[in-house]
Structures are given as C-alpha cells and as structure tokens.
Design a protein around this motif. Structure first.
Motif, PDB file in Angstrom:
ATOM      1  N   MET A  47      13.467   9.064  10.855  1.00 11.83           N
ATOM      2  CA  MET A  47      13.192   9.723   9.536  1.00 11.83           C
ATOM      3  C   MET A  47      13.919   9.550   8.381  1.00 11.83           C
ATOM      4  N   VAL A  48      13.168   9.229   7.228  1.00 10.19           N
ATOM      5  CA  VAL A  48      13.895   8.750   5.903  1.00 10.19           C
ATOM      6  C   VAL A  48      13.661   9.755   5.056  1.00 10.19           C
ATOM      7  N   ARG A  49      14.591  10.274   4.067  1.00 13.90           N
ATOM      8  CA  ARG A  49      14.263  11.172   3.167  1.00 13.90           C
ATOM      9  C   ARG A  49      13.637  10.733   2.063  1.00 13.90           C
ATOM     10  N   THR A  50      12.372  10.982   2.248  1.00 12.88           N
ATOM     11  CA  THR A  50      11.415  10.837   1.187  1.00 12.88           C
ATOM     12  C   THR A  50      10.876  12.350   0.800  1.00 12.88           C
ATOM     13  N   ALA A  51      10.121  12.361  -0.295  1.00 16.40           N
ATOM     14  CA  ALA A  51       9.849  13.611  -0.806  1.00 16.40           C
ATOM     15  C   ALA A  51       8.675  14.279   0.210  1.00 16.40           C
ATOM     16  N   THR A  52       7.940  13.558   0.887  1.00 15.40           N
ATOM     17  CA  THR A  52       6.939  13.985   1.757  1.00 15.40           C
ATOM     18  C   THR A  52       7.653  14.387   3.153  1.00 15.40           C
ATOM     19  N   THR A  69       0.803  -1.349  -0.043  1.00 16.94           N
ATOM     20  CA  THR A  69       0.016   0.097  -0.035  1.00 16.94           C
ATOM     21  C   THR A  69       0.887   1.258  -0.073  1.00 16.94           C
ATOM     22  N   GLY A  70       0.402   2.171  -0.448  1.00 19.78           N
ATOM     23  CA  GLY A  70       1.135   3.578  -0.646  1.00 19.78           C
ATOM     24  C   GLY A  70       2.427   3.320  -1.551  1.00 19.78           C
ATOM     25  N   ALA A  71       2.288   2.704  -2.676  1.00 18.03           N
ATOM     26  CA  ALA A  71       3.510   2.316  -3.612  1.00 18.03           C
ATOM     27  C   ALA A  71       3.816   3.420  -4.638  1.00 18.03           C
ATOM     28  N   ALA A  72       3.007   4.447  -4.636  1.00 20.28           N
ATOM     29  CA  ALA A  72       3.283   5.444  -5.724  1.00 20.28           C
ATOM     30  C   ALA A  72       4.627   6.233  -5.478  1.00 20.28           C
ATOM     31  N   GLN A  73       4.871   6.277  -4.300  1.00 23.79           N
ATOM     32  CA  GLN A  73       6.389   7.033  -3.925  1.00 23.79           C
ATOM     33  C   GLN A  73       6.996   6.486  -2.777  1.00 23.79           C
ATOM     34  N   GLY A  74       8.041   7.337  -2.329  1.00 22.13           N
ATOM     35  CA  GLY A  74       8.690   6.953  -1.074  1.00 22.13           C
ATOM     36  C   GLY A  74       9.036   5.727  -0.877  1.00 22.13           C
ATOM     37  N   LEU A  75       8.670   5.267   0.641  1.00 17.43           N
ATOM     38  CA  LEU A  75       9.031   3.940   0.980  1.00 17.43           C
ATOM     39  C   LEU A  75       8.258   2.850   0.065  1.00 17.43           C
ATOM     40  N   GLN A 113      19.025   8.734   6.910  1.00 16.22           N
ATOM     41  CA  GLN A 113      18.350   7.403   6.328  1.00 16.22           C
ATOM     42  C   GLN A 113      17.709   7.626   5.068  1.00 16.22           C
ATOM     43  N   LEU A 114      18.012   6.693   4.167  1.00 18.03           N
ATOM     44  CA  LEU A 114      17.198   6.673   2.737  1.00 18.03           C
ATOM     45  C   LEU A 114      16.330   5.442   2.738  1.00 18.03           C
ATOM     46  N   PRO A 115      15.483   5.476   1.777  1.00 20.45           N
ATOM     47  CA  PRO A 115      14.596   4.681   1.654  1.00 20.45           C
ATOM     48  C   PRO A 115      15.139   3.041   1.382  1.00 20.45           C
TER      49      PRO A 115
END
Ligand SMILES: NC(=O)c1ccc[n+]([C@@H]2O[C@H](COP(=O)([O-])OP(=O)(O)OC[C@H]3O[C@@H](n4cnc5c(N)ncnc54)[C@H](O)[C@@H]3O)[C@@H](O)[C@H]2O)c1
Length: 241
Positions: free
Chosen positions: A178-183, A9-15, A207-209
């Motif tokens: 905290m992970v560096r995603t656009a959100t 779920t929530g697969a469009a971006q980020g993690l 942290q990165l995804p």
C-alpha cells in the motif's frame, strides 16, 4: 547517447505522476496518458506530452500514441501504471466490475504494449515496466478481482519478457504494497488498510510514491539489460517473494 523517451500511463496523479517526474529528472523526454488532463504533471515537466485517452480503448490508444510519436519520433520506455483497485466482498463483485478491473489492469497493458512495440523494436532498445501489486502475495479477501488481474499482469510480464528479449527489450514488474496516494487514501485507506499493512511491515512507516522511484530507475537503466521477466516486490517487508 540519444535522449531516451518514455510513456507513462495513469500519469495524472499518484504513482504515475511520481514516475513521470522521476524519468524527466533523469533526462528522459516524457509523455503521459490518462483519462483526465494531467495539469499538475505537465506543470512539473518541461515539454511534457499530455494525452487524454482511455487505455482500455484500442482506437484511443493508437491515436494517443501517434501524437507521442509525432513529438518524439521514437519511443524507448513504457510504464503500464494506470490501474483501478476497487474493494468489495467477493459475493458483491459483479461480472461487470470483474471485467472493468481486468480491462484496465490487464488488457490495457496488452493494448499499450501491442501499440508501442513497433517503435521499441525500431529503436532496438526498450524497457517495459508493469505496475503490479504485493496483493498478489498478501491476497486480501476483499480484492479478488484486483489480485487476479495483477497476478495475470505478472504472468504477462514473464511471458512477454521471453517474447521480446530477442529485440533488446526487457519486461519487468514492480509490486508495491500500500502506497499513500489520494486514491488509496480514499478507498482502501478508508477501511484501515494503511494500519493493517503497516502492522505487517518490517519497515515502520507508510510507503510513499517516492519509495518506488529508485526501483523504476533501476529497471529502466541502461545497465539493467540482463534483468527481465522479474517482479520486484517493494513492500517494506510486508510480503516476501
Ligand atoms: N496506491 C497503492 O497503494 C498501490 C499499491 C500497489 C499497486 N498499486 C498500483 O499502482 C498503480 C497506480 O496506483 P495509484 O494509487 O497511483 O492510483 P491513482 O488512482 O492515484 O492513479 C491512477 C491513474 O490512472 C488513471 N486511469 C485509470 N483508468 C484509466 C484508463 N482506463 N485509461 C487511462 N487512465 C486511467 C486514473 O485517471 C489515475 O490518474 C495502479 O496500477 C495500482 O494498482 C497501487
């Protein structure tokens, strides 16, 4: 062995996108559910099944899952990753906002799990992975609703693990810091959140995804059948469980 299938779920971006791509890289057939089209994710995964749906809406979840089952015929892995993490002073948190956070972060994993369960049971093997947060340990003052929702998700993980163990299904949570995603950049990052967490970390970088991928693959691994009800804290030493 038959090809394993996974739904993120929530697969469009980020993690979520990172997890979907990592599972595909491991040979899983992958589907994703998101509020928005998952064009980038679909471009990275062969035969990706894209469902645009709201995971807080039971009917949309049911219809979306039916499309996934139509394509895969079965399901083995569910990653409950979709989530929202608004920041606000507790005094400014309205009941509407509280409910929105609870619905996306806690009720949706329940709805998703309820919908996929017959398929995981039929497969006789399953992995459910809930994406929680190290906020449960660090307790940020401006994320009370979020922290409560993720603490609830950890409780859900434990009790559900007890309930589903007899069916060969494990249930675990991953708690990133905290992970560096656009959100994250746009919201908590804008208030100096990355610098704040970095100052608490033992690992001296953001942290990165991709830093969550090995933990996800470990949890869903064939050999991890004895790992259940656990929360794996992937926080670079900023918080300890
Ligand atoms: N980024 C971080 O710093 C961080 C840290 C700890 C935990 N987490 C958790 O990881 C998860 C992913 O975070 P992210 O930074 O990748 O977020 P993100 O905003 O980049 O991605 C979340 C995705 O979920 C989707 N989504 C939101 N509500 C939805 C709904 N009702 N139905 C369907 N899809 C919906 C969004 O459209 C988006 O594509 C969240 O659960 C978050 O709480 C993130």
């Amino acid at each position: 062995m038959e090809t394993r299938t996974a739904l993120v779920t929530g697969a469009a971006q980020g993690l979520g996108r990172e997890f979907a791509v990592a599972l595909a890289g491991r040979g899983y057939r992958v589907a994703g559910i998101d509020l928005v089209p998952q064009t980038e994710t679909a471009g990275l995964i062969l035969d990706y099944v894209e469902v645009v749906a709201d995971v807080t809406d039971e009917t949309q979840v049911r219809e979306g899952l039916a499309r996934v089952i139509e394509q895969f015929g079965t399901l083995h892995v569910l990653v409950n990753n979709a989530g929202v993490y608004p920041e606000s002073a507790f005094e400014d948190t309205t009941p509407e906002e509280w409910r929105r956070v609870m619905r996306v972060n806690l009720e949706a994993p329940f709805l998703m799990t309820r919908a996929v369960l017959p398929h995981l049971r039929a497969a006789g093997w399953g992995r459910i992975v809930n994406i929680a947060s190290a906020a449960v340990l660090t307790a940020p003052p401006t994320m009370v609703a979020y922290t409560a929702s993720k603490a609830g998700l950890i409780g859900f993980t434990r009790s559900l693990a007890s309930a589903l163990g007899p069916y060969g299904i494990t249930v675990n949570a991953i708690a990133p810091s905290m992970v560096r995603t656009a959100t994250a950049e746009r919201t908590v990052g804008a208030d100096g959140g990355f610098e704040h967490v970095l100052a608490q970390q033992a690992v001296p970088r953001v942290q990165l995804p991709g830093d969550l991928v090995s933990t996800l693959l470990y949890v869903v691994d064939e050999g991890s059948g004895f790992l259940t009800g656990q929360t794996l804290n992937v926080a670079g030493g900023s918080a300890y469980l």
